[in-house]
Scaffold this motif. Sequence first.
Motif, PDB file in Angstrom:
ATOM      1  N   LYS A 398       0.863  -1.137  -0.012  1.00 38.08           N
ATOM      2  CA  LYS A 398      -0.228   0.214   0.050  1.00 38.08           C
ATOM      3  C   LYS A 398       0.899   1.317   0.001  1.00 38.08           C
ATOM      4  CE  LYS A 398      -3.499   1.923   2.952  1.00 38.08           C
ATOM      5  NZ  LYS A 398      -4.478   1.743   4.278  1.00 38.08           N
ATOM      6  N   GLY A 399       2.067   1.238   0.727  1.00 36.48           N
ATOM      7  CA  GLY A 399       2.736   2.339   0.725  1.00 36.48           C
ATOM      8  C   GLY A 399       3.781   2.311   2.002  1.00 36.48           C
ATOM      9  N   TYR A 400       4.764   3.202   2.140  1.00 36.89           N
ATOM     10  CA  TYR A 400       5.477   3.276   3.169  1.00 36.89           C
ATOM     11  C   TYR A 400       4.867   4.041   4.226  1.00 36.89           C
ATOM     12  CZ  TYR A 400       9.367   1.789  -0.083  1.00 36.89           C
ATOM     13  OH  TYR A 400      10.061   1.445  -0.939  1.00 36.89           O
ATOM     14  N   ILE A 401       4.810   3.456   5.590  1.00 32.37           N
ATOM     15  CA  ILE A 401       4.005   4.314   6.687  1.00 32.37           C
ATOM     16  C   ILE A 401       4.723   5.539   6.860  1.00 32.37           C
ATOM     17  CG2 ILE A 401       5.216   2.965   8.513  1.00 32.37           C
ATOM     18  CD1 ILE A 401       2.388   3.075   9.844  1.00 32.37           C
ATOM     19  N   GLY A 402       3.566   6.651   7.007  1.00 29.14           N
ATOM     20  CA  GLY A 402       4.283   7.880   7.168  1.00 29.14           C
ATOM     21  C   GLY A 402       5.343   8.436   6.351  1.00 29.14           C
ATOM     22  N   ASP A 403       5.013   8.184   5.230  1.00 35.31           N
ATOM     23  CA  ASP A 403       6.291   8.727   4.325  1.00 35.31           C
ATOM     24  C   ASP A 403       5.522   8.806   2.952  1.00 35.31           C
ATOM     25  OD1 ASP A 403       8.411   9.354   2.899  1.00 35.31           O
ATOM     26  OD2 ASP A 403       9.734   8.213   3.705  1.00 35.31           O
ATOM     27  N   THR A 404       4.780   9.707   2.723  1.00 33.75           N
ATOM     28  CA  THR A 404       4.223   9.690   1.410  1.00 33.75           C
ATOM     29  C   THR A 404       5.088  10.073   0.130  1.00 33.75           C
ATOM     30  OG1 THR A 404       2.495  11.074   2.641  1.00 33.75           O
ATOM     31  CG2 THR A 404       2.086  10.768   0.579  1.00 33.75           C
ATOM     32  N   LYS A 405       6.034  10.804   0.608  1.00 37.57           N
ATOM     33  CA  LYS A 405       6.989  11.283  -0.379  1.00 37.57           C
ATOM     34  C   LYS A 405       7.908   9.942  -1.068  1.00 37.57           C
ATOM     35  CE  LYS A 405      10.726  14.751  -0.995  1.00 37.57           C
ATOM     36  NZ  LYS A 405      11.788  14.508  -0.212  1.00 37.57           N
ATOM     37  N   SER A 406       8.446   9.018  -0.062  1.00 39.77           N
ATOM     38  CA  SER A 406       8.999   7.952  -0.705  1.00 39.77           C
ATOM     39  C   SER A 406       8.154   6.965  -1.175  1.00 39.77           C
ATOM     40  CB  SER A 406       9.656   7.283   0.231  1.00 39.77           C
ATOM     41  OG  SER A 406      10.806   8.070   1.071  1.00 39.77           O
ATOM     42  N   THR A 407       6.691   7.063  -0.886  1.00 37.12           N
ATOM     43  CA  THR A 407       5.772   6.045  -1.585  1.00 37.12           C
ATOM     44  C   THR A 407       5.588   6.239  -2.876  1.00 37.12           C
ATOM     45  OG1 THR A 407       4.630   5.501   0.612  1.00 37.12           O
ATOM     46  CG2 THR A 407       3.551   5.161  -1.279  1.00 37.12           C
ATOM     47  N   GLN A 408       5.693   7.725  -3.238  1.00 37.08           N
ATOM     48  CA  GLN A 408       5.253   8.245  -4.551  1.00 37.08           C
ATOM     49  C   GLN A 408       6.431   8.109  -5.545  1.00 37.08           C
ATOM     50  OE1 GLN A 408       4.094  12.256  -3.548  1.00 37.08           O
ATOM     51  NE2 GLN A 408       1.955  11.733  -3.463  1.00 37.08           N
ATOM     52  N   THR A 409       7.691   8.079  -4.846  1.00 35.76           N
ATOM     53  CA  THR A 409       8.901   7.944  -5.533  1.00 35.76           C
ATOM     54  C   THR A 409       8.956   6.271  -6.015  1.00 35.76           C
ATOM     55  OG1 THR A 409      10.051   9.148  -4.270  1.00 35.76           O
ATOM     56  CG2 THR A 409      11.212   8.401  -5.860  1.00 35.76           C
ATOM     57  N   ALA A 410       8.295   5.441  -4.823  1.00 42.19           N
ATOM     58  CA  ALA A 410       8.636   3.842  -5.185  1.00 42.19           C
ATOM     59  C   ALA A 410       7.309   3.594  -6.336  1.00 42.19           C
ATOM     60  CB  ALA A 410       8.627   3.296  -3.957  1.00 42.19           C
ATOM     61  N   ILE A 411       6.319   3.917  -5.962  1.00 40.78           N
ATOM     62  CA  ILE A 411       4.999   3.526  -6.997  1.00 40.78           C
ATOM     63  C   ILE A 411       4.488   4.917  -7.626  1.00 40.78           C
ATOM     64  CG2 ILE A 411       2.877   2.563  -6.825  1.00 40.78           C
ATOM     65  CD1 ILE A 411       3.451   1.201  -4.051  1.00 40.78           C
ATOM     66  N   GLY A 414       0.862   2.735 -10.010  1.00 38.06           N
ATOM     67  CA  GLY A 414       0.779   1.241  -9.657  1.00 38.06           C
ATOM     68  C   GLY A 414       1.994   0.323  -9.891  1.00 38.06           C
ATOM     69  N   TRP A 415       3.041   0.994 -10.210  1.00 34.45           N
ATOM     70  CA  TRP A 415       4.097   0.360 -10.730  1.00 34.45           C
ATOM     71  C   TRP A 415       4.997   0.337  -9.855  1.00 34.45           C
ATOM     72  CZ3 TRP A 415       4.829  -3.402 -14.275  1.00 34.45           C
ATOM     73  CH2 TRP A 415       3.977  -3.424 -15.564  1.00 34.45           C
ATOM     74  N   LEU A 416       5.767  -0.558  -9.044  1.00 34.63           N
ATOM     75  CA  LEU A 416       6.780  -0.382  -8.013  1.00 34.63           C
ATOM     76  C   LEU A 416       8.239  -0.431  -8.741  1.00 34.63           C
ATOM     77  CD1 LEU A 416       7.650  -0.603  -5.020  1.00 34.63           C
ATOM     78  CD2 LEU A 416       7.942  -3.254  -5.545  1.00 34.63           C
ATOM     79  N   HIS A 417       8.889   0.693  -8.546  1.00 35.15           N
ATOM     80  CA  HIS A 417      10.224   0.826  -8.987  1.00 35.15           C
ATOM     81  C   HIS A 417      10.983   0.280  -8.089  1.00 35.15           C
ATOM     82  CE1 HIS A 417       9.049   3.810 -12.626  1.00 35.15           C
ATOM     83  NE2 HIS A 417       8.133   3.447 -11.907  1.00 35.15           N
ATOM     84  N   THR A 418      11.821  -0.847  -8.412  1.00 37.29           N
ATOM     85  CA  THR A 418      12.753  -1.515  -7.582  1.00 37.29           C
ATOM     86  C   THR A 418      14.016  -0.922  -7.303  1.00 37.29           C
ATOM     87  OG1 THR A 418      13.613  -2.986  -9.099  1.00 37.29           O
ATOM     88  CG2 THR A 418      11.587  -3.689  -8.226  1.00 37.29           C
ATOM     89  N   GLY A 419      14.561  -0.232  -8.330  1.00 40.13           N
ATOM     90  CA  GLY A 419      16.095   0.357  -7.930  1.00 40.13           C
ATOM     91  C   GLY A 419      16.925  -0.942  -8.352  1.00 40.13           C
ATOM     92  N   ASP A 420      16.438  -1.919  -8.837  1.00 42.28           N
ATOM     93  CA  ASP A 420      17.295  -3.268  -9.135  1.00 42.28           C
ATOM     94  C   ASP A 420      17.527  -3.058 -10.780  1.00 42.28           C
ATOM     95  OD1 ASP A 420      17.904  -4.171  -6.437  1.00 42.28           O
ATOM     96  OD2 ASP A 420      15.790  -4.927  -6.882  1.00 42.28           O
ATOM     97  N   ILE A 421      18.575  -3.436 -11.262  1.00 40.86           N
ATOM     98  CA  ILE A 421      18.730  -3.398 -12.667  1.00 40.86           C
ATOM     99  C   ILE A 421      18.721  -4.791 -13.014  1.00 40.86           C
ATOM    100  CG2 ILE A 421      20.744  -3.182 -14.365  1.00 40.86           C
ATOM    101  CD1 ILE A 421      19.506  -0.473 -13.571  1.00 40.86           C
ATOM    102  N   GLY A 422      18.159  -5.306 -14.118  1.00 42.10           N
ATOM    103  CA  GLY A 422      18.341  -6.501 -14.668  1.00 42.10           C
ATOM    104  C   GLY A 422      17.510  -6.414 -15.876  1.00 42.10           C
ATOM    105  N   TYR A 423      17.141  -7.679 -16.431  1.00 44.55           N
ATOM    106  CA  TYR A 423      16.638  -7.914 -17.868  1.00 44.55           C
ATOM    107  C   TYR A 423      15.921  -9.129 -17.882  1.00 44.55           C
ATOM    108  CZ  TYR A 423      20.679 -10.772 -18.646  1.00 44.55           C
ATOM    109  OH  TYR A 423      21.518 -12.377 -18.411  1.00 44.55           O
TER     110      TYR A 423
END
Length: 544
Positions: A398-411, A414-423
């Motif tokens: 749903k999101g990070y508790i008490g951290d709307t800013k980080s939640t908006q950067t991560a999701i 609806g897509w979760l951006h993982t910060g991981d590089i892959g293919y």
Amino acid sequence: MTSTLLPGNIVYGGPIIEREAQDYRSLGQFVLDKYKGFGDQTVLVDAVSGAEYTANFMHKSIVRLAHILQKLGVKQNDVIGLSSENSVNFALAMFAGFAVGATVAPLNVTYSEREVDHALNLSKPKIIFASKITIDRIAKVASKNKFVKGIIALSGSSKNFKTIYALNEMMDNDKYKTKPEFLSPVSNKNEDVALIVCSSGTTGLPKGVQLTQMNLLATLDSQIQPTMIPMSEITLLTVIPWFHAFGCLTLITTACMGARLVYLPKFEENLFLSAIEKYRVMMAFMVPPLMVFLAKHPIVEKYDLSSLMVLLCGAAPLSRETEDQIKERIGVPFIRQGYGLSESTLSVLVQNDDFCKPGSVGVLKVGIYAKVIDPDTGKLLGANERGELCFKGDGIMKGYIGDTKSTQTAIKDGWLHTGDIGYYDDDFEFFIVDRIKELIKYKGFQVPPAEIEALLLTHEKIKDAAVIGKPDEAAGELPLAFVVKQANVQLTENDVIQFVNEHASPAKRLRGGVIFVDEIPKNPSGKILRRILRNMLKKQKSKL
Ligand SMILES: Nc1ncnc2c1ncn2[C@@H]1O[C@H](COP(=O)(O)OP(=O)(O)OP(=O)(O)O)[C@@H](O)[C@H]1O
Ligand SMILES: O=C(O)[C@H]1CSC(c2nc3ccc(O)cc3s2)=N1
Ligand SMILES: [Mg+2]
């Protein structure tokens, strides 16, 4: 099950075929009903004490503890903290929390007071369960945080807090005599948070990841699929801490499947091996350091590990070489690597019989969508193109508790951006290269430390290794290795540098040098703590 490519280079793992858990009133009810159905089957085994617990025992104890929690004033959506090593009481506390519709927030048992304070101020629990190894620390920090109203001692006690209840006394006390059944409150599945897990804190302070009732129920539906052997005949082993997403979710899923889960409170070499031998363990949940232990440690030979059929490994990069060494050494027929994040509930990618190329992390699980984007431009990439992995699906937090800013950067959308590089390759099988934040930038080349670490581990005189970028004015960063030697061997810095020169492309050479250490700092889920290594490097430099 084969993945499909949807318009716009989106890969889909296919729909969840059978819905069962999702249609339940709540996660708590689902767990209770499952345990009830499994009757006198043994579901948990403490490998240290040898104690075995049946599903009936779990059902009865959860019902009782749920009533007790209600009498203590715990209501639906209240938060309950849980700080304990793996133990039957950990499981009872968590499942009783789910039964009353509370939000359960497990806490890392290795946290210092400062870290406990950070984690408590994220989730703000009303009641905290603590065990003898953590209760003093928890009590001390709780006494400074007004939102904590009570502590329940799963074991041990403390004088650092005024309202402490002892679990065993309450469970035996007639004052709390309760009915034999418990009806869990109906949950608002997409909103109510069932779990707040702390991310590992690899890239900064741990974040409080909120997983809803639906995140968990849908994940259970995707996990509970028919198996060749009935689940009741399968013995699993876990030593992964249950306070971490990987450990916690494997506890919940195995509980709902009715398998026999043998657990260890912490890793100890002989105990781990003897538990496999004694209980004829068929499947074990693993993290890469445990895999390296099985691949390389001499004492492994002393045990009969022939019952092992499957090793499930996740949480950090596992090299194909380690995988091969284990297969050769102990003949485990199947090694299944998976990839997941706290933010994705459980794994989103896992290998199966048809998709298990060495070094891959497998294919999409049902219900999950993936895309790979250029991390700089956001452009959608196709097969065999490296970029940031993004996932969508019912398991995404749903999101990070008490951290709307980080939640908006991560999701985003609806897509979760993982910060991981892959293919993904032409078969839609995925490969992880490294984390964006950990890539070493050498003269504009991106060097993944995980790749050099995997290479170093193939050296027979190297027990363990970690690579970081050493800041350099001219080149940006230079790859530098921390190396742990095997016992009683001769190995010089130059030997290591030469070894890498022979086996890797020029950008990966250890131009930053080699530092020999006794141990590579790792967190309990097996991730290398590169922050500590960077600090060690800084200290070394200031001494020169
Ligand atoms: N099979 C795997 N191979 C490589 N990396 C993996 C694998 N499985 C998990 N990971 C790594 O673990 C990460 C998820 O771990 P977790 O949620 O425990 O916290 P963290 O990302 O390490 O910490 P934080 O988010 O607090 O910085 C993934 O983003 C990925 O980098
Ligand atoms: O789903 C599985 O079968 C196993 C294979 S490995 C795995 C997971 N790995 C991670 C890593 C980090 C995390 O937060 C959750 C999981 S689940 N799950
Ligand atoms: Mg993370």
